[in-house]
Each structure stands twice: as structure tokens, then as C-alpha cells.
Design an enzyme around this catalytic site. Structure first.
Site, PDB file in Angstrom:
ATOM      1  N   SER A 128     -19.698  -5.773  21.945  1.00 49.03           N
ATOM      2  CA  SER A 128     -18.541  -5.243  20.579  1.00 49.03           C
ATOM      3  C   SER A 128     -19.136  -4.242  20.014  1.00 49.03           C
ATOM      4  CB  SER A 128     -18.379  -6.584  20.015  1.00 49.03           C
ATOM      5  OG  SER A 128     -19.723  -7.093  19.317  1.00 49.03           O
TER       6      SER A 128
ATOM      7  N   ASP B  98     -15.749   8.432  -3.899  1.00 53.90           N
ATOM      8  CA  ASP B  98     -16.046   9.754  -2.918  1.00 53.90           C
ATOM      9  C   ASP B  98     -17.386   9.878  -3.072  1.00 53.90           C
ATOM     10  OD1 ASP B  98     -13.250   9.450  -2.245  1.00 53.90           O
ATOM     11  OD2 ASP B  98     -12.683  11.350  -3.026  1.00 53.90           O
TER      12      ASP B  98
HETATM   13  O1  F6P Z   1     -10.569  10.671  -4.462  1.00 51.64           O
HETATM   14  C1  F6P Z   1     -10.689   9.085  -4.160  1.00 51.64           C
HETATM   15  C2  F6P Z   1      -9.682   9.115  -2.956  1.00 51.64           C
HETATM   16  O2  F6P Z   1      -9.343   7.544  -2.999  1.00 51.64           O
HETATM   17  C3  F6P Z   1      -9.969   9.638  -1.712  1.00 51.64           C
HETATM   18  O3  F6P Z   1     -10.767   8.630  -1.138  1.00 51.64           O
HETATM   19  C4  F6P Z   1      -8.681   9.642  -1.007  1.00 51.64           C
HETATM   20  O4  F6P Z   1      -8.744  10.485  -0.190  1.00 51.64           O
HETATM   21  C5  F6P Z   1      -7.691   9.935  -2.245  1.00 51.64           C
HETATM   22  O5  F6P Z   1      -8.472   9.603  -3.296  1.00 51.64           O
HETATM   23  C6  F6P Z   1      -6.316   9.402  -2.090  1.00 51.64           C
HETATM   24  O6  F6P Z   1      -5.687  10.025  -3.002  1.00 51.64           O
HETATM   25  P1  F6P Z   1      -4.209   9.455  -3.767  1.00 51.64           P
HETATM   26  O7  F6P Z   1      -4.482   8.323  -4.509  1.00 51.64           O
HETATM   27  O8  F6P Z   1      -3.344  10.539  -4.376  1.00 51.64           O
HETATM   28  O9  F6P Z   1      -3.411   8.839  -2.464  1.00 51.64           O
END
Ligand code: F6P
Length: 320
Positions: A216, A128
Site C-alpha cells: 500500500s 498556501d
Molecule cells: O489560496 C487558498 C486556496 O485555498 C488555494 O489553496 C486554492 O487553490 C484556492 O484558494 C481556491 O480558491 P477559491 O476559494 O476561490 O476556490
């Protein structure tokens, strides 16, 4: 300093293994022992760890995921869980703990730091890229490249069928991944939670593009903007274009880390062990303006990392 603990926590990020490897090898070079707690904070609640040696972390620098395993640990949000973790650290004479993870893990680390004498240092690893004090986190570059590779393929089919694609990328509530991915795939539109989504503006842009012969298009949308399925329907209804939705999902979290993610992992881990060896805890390491630095853990937890809106402005100019 004799014993260093290391834990990977929260969502995995490519490069976590490279960070574990570097923690262990730098620690040993300073004559410290390393305990690897398993499955995130759960390892500290259940006292499950393995002793890591320079040999035991051989052949992992190129692997995605984390050999220590990880988890989201709801018990760690409660005072009782934090106390149990502090007991585990005391029981095993852990002088310093390195937490490899993102914001959620660092909030846990901050709470733990109030209950223990063990020095804690955070190593930012999350796709993130939303940790304050780290211009870039371990795993971000890999996730960007994964998404870009996928979207380049989507672009081919978008052009052939003269379709509009909304591609949803991860990023939780932030738009760091979406903005970098969007700019680097030449997205016509980038949607992030930090900027209000003006639907009329989207319809207008797509209609103008179509009128000038661009039939597109690719819209990169951060998952944090909300319901992309509904948005796809609305765009189709209001522009007459055929709109498809592609949610990239968990592949963004895996795969071999790029050289960039491995480099950051090695540099961050080195800095983390160095801080602990000097008795400096309650910090996170990071990259700021090209320098490997460190920031107070509490400050990092309590400050929102700003999104560079210039990236979005540039992407907009480049998408003409
Ligand atoms: O924080 C990393 C992340 O992949 C985010 O981008 C996503 O919203 C979240 O984790 C998903 O979390 P989980 O693995 O608990 O579904």
C-alpha cells in the site's frame, strides 16, 4: 494615527479571526479606533464597514473563517476600483489599513498604496504559505494538521486493502502544504509543482515497494501539479496496483485554528499595529528565522518564496 481599518481578503485561513481580535485590542490599547471593512475589498468599494471594539471581538479567537467575511474581488484589479477604495479610506479618515490575506490581497494592497496616503500593512494569512517575507503564514499549521488527520485515516484503509492512494491537497501553484503534509504523514511519494513530475520514477518506486512487501502507499500531490485523476489511472495501468484518488478540498481552509496559528495571528497583528503607530506603512509583517519582522510590501509581492527542497529529500529518505 486615529483610525485603523482592517480587512480580510482572498481565501479565508484559520486564524484570521484571532488576527482581527488582536488588531482591535492592540489598537485600542494605543487609543486608536478600528473600522472593520466587510467582505474583503468589496467593503472598500461599497463603503461597508462596522466599528470594532475590544468587546465586539470577544469569543472569536478559536473560530475558523472570518467574522468580517471575505471575497475575491475582480473589480479591485481595475484602476477604477482601486481609486474608489482610496476614496473610501479618505472619506472615513482611515490613517492606517491592515490587510489580512495572501499574495493576491497584497498585490491589491500594493496598487492601492499608489493611490492613497493611508499607510498599509499586510498580515500574511493563507493556508498556501507562499508569501515571501513570512517563513510561516497564519492558517498554514491548521491546514497541515487538518490534512494530516484525514490522511492518517486514509492510511488505515490503504493498508487494509493494499491500495495506493493519491491524496490531493490545496496550495494553489505551490507545494508548501503538500511537502509539509507529505513528510508528516510518511508519504511514499510527494508531488509538488516546483519539481518536475517524472512518471516513470513513480511507477518504479511503487513497483520496488511492492516487491519488498510494501503493497500500500500514500502519494501526497499538490493541486498545482495538474490532473491527479489522470495520474491515478496511469499509475494503475503501469503498476497493476489498485489506485484511488482522494481530493481533500475545502475542509483544509476551515476549522478551529491551532494554537500555532492563533499565536502567529496575535504576534503578526501586534507588529502590524506597532508599525502603523510608528508611521511605517507599505510593509508586510512576517516571521523570519524565529523573529517577527517586516518586509517591504513591493518586495514581498515581487519575490517568489523558495520551497525548501531539503524537506522533500528527507521525506524521500524516511519513506523507505
Ligand atoms: O489560496 C487558498 C486556496 O485555498 C488555494 O489553496 C486554492 O487553490 C484556492 O484558494 C481556491 O480558491 P477559491 O476559494 O476561490 O476556490
Amino acid at each position: 494615527m486615529k483610525n485603523i481599518g482592517v480587512v480580510t481578503s482572498g481565501g479565508d485561513a484559520p486564524g484570521m479571526n484571532a488576527a482581527i481580535r488582536a488588531v482591535v485590542r492592540v489598537a485600542y490599547s494605543k487609543n486608536f479606533q478600528v473600522l472593520g471593512f466587510e467582505k474583503g475589498w468589496e467593503g472598500l468599494l461599497k463603503n461597508t464597514f462596522r466599528r470594532l471594539t475590544p468587546r465586539s471581538v470577544g469569543g472569536i479567537i478559536q473560530l475558523g473563517g472570518t467574522i468580517l467575511l471575505t471575497s475575491r474581488c475582480p473589480q479591485f484589479r481595475k484602476r477604477e476600483g482601486i481609486r474608489k477604495a482610496a476614496e473610501t479610506l479618505a472619506l472615513n479618515n482611515v490613517d492606517g489599513l491592515i490587510v489580512i490575506g495572501g499574495n493576491g490581497s497584497f498585490k491589491g494592497a500594493l496598487e492601492l498604496s499608489k493611490e492613497t496616503n493611508t499607510s498599509i500593512v499586510g498580515v500574511p494569512a493563507t493556508i498556501d504559505n507562499d508569501v515571501f517575507g513570512a517563513d510561516e503564514t497564519i492558517g498554514f499549521d491548521t491546514a497541515v494538521n487538518t490534512a494530516v488527520n484525514e490522511i492518517d485515516k486514509i492510511r488505515d484503509t490503504a493498508i487494509s486493502h493494499e491500495r495506493i492512494f493519491i491524496v490531493e491537497v490545496m496550495g494553489r501553484k505551490r507545494g508548501f502544504l503538500a511537502s509539509t503534509v507529505g513528510l508528516t504523514v510518511g508519504a511514499e511519494i510527494i508531488l509538488v509543482p516546483e519539481v518536475k513530475c517524472e512518471k516513470e520514477k513513480i511507477f518504479k518506486t511503487l513497483k520496488e515497494n511492492s516487491a519488498k512487501g510494501k503493497k500500500s502507499g500514500v502519494i501526497v500531490a499538490a493541486e498545482g501539479i495538474g490532473d491527479t485523476r489522470k495520474l491515478a489511472r496511469e499509475i494503475q495501468e503501469n503498476t497493476g496496483a489498485e489506485v484511488k484518488l482522494s481530493i481533500l478540498g475545502y475542509s483544509q481552509r476551515g476549522g478551529n485554528p491551532t494554537a500555532r496559528s492563533r499565536l502567529l495571528a496575535s504576534l503578526f497583528a501586534n507588529k502590524a499595529v506597532e508599525l502603523l503607530s510608528k508611521g511605517r506603512g507599505n510593509r508586510i509583517v512576517g516571521l523570519q528565522e524565529g523573529e517577527i519582522t517586516s518586509t517591504e510590501l513591493e518586495r514581498s509581492c515581487k519575490t517568489k518564496k523558495p520551497l525548501d527542497l531539503n524537506l522533500l529529500r528527507l521525506a524521500n529518505i524516511l519513506a523507505t
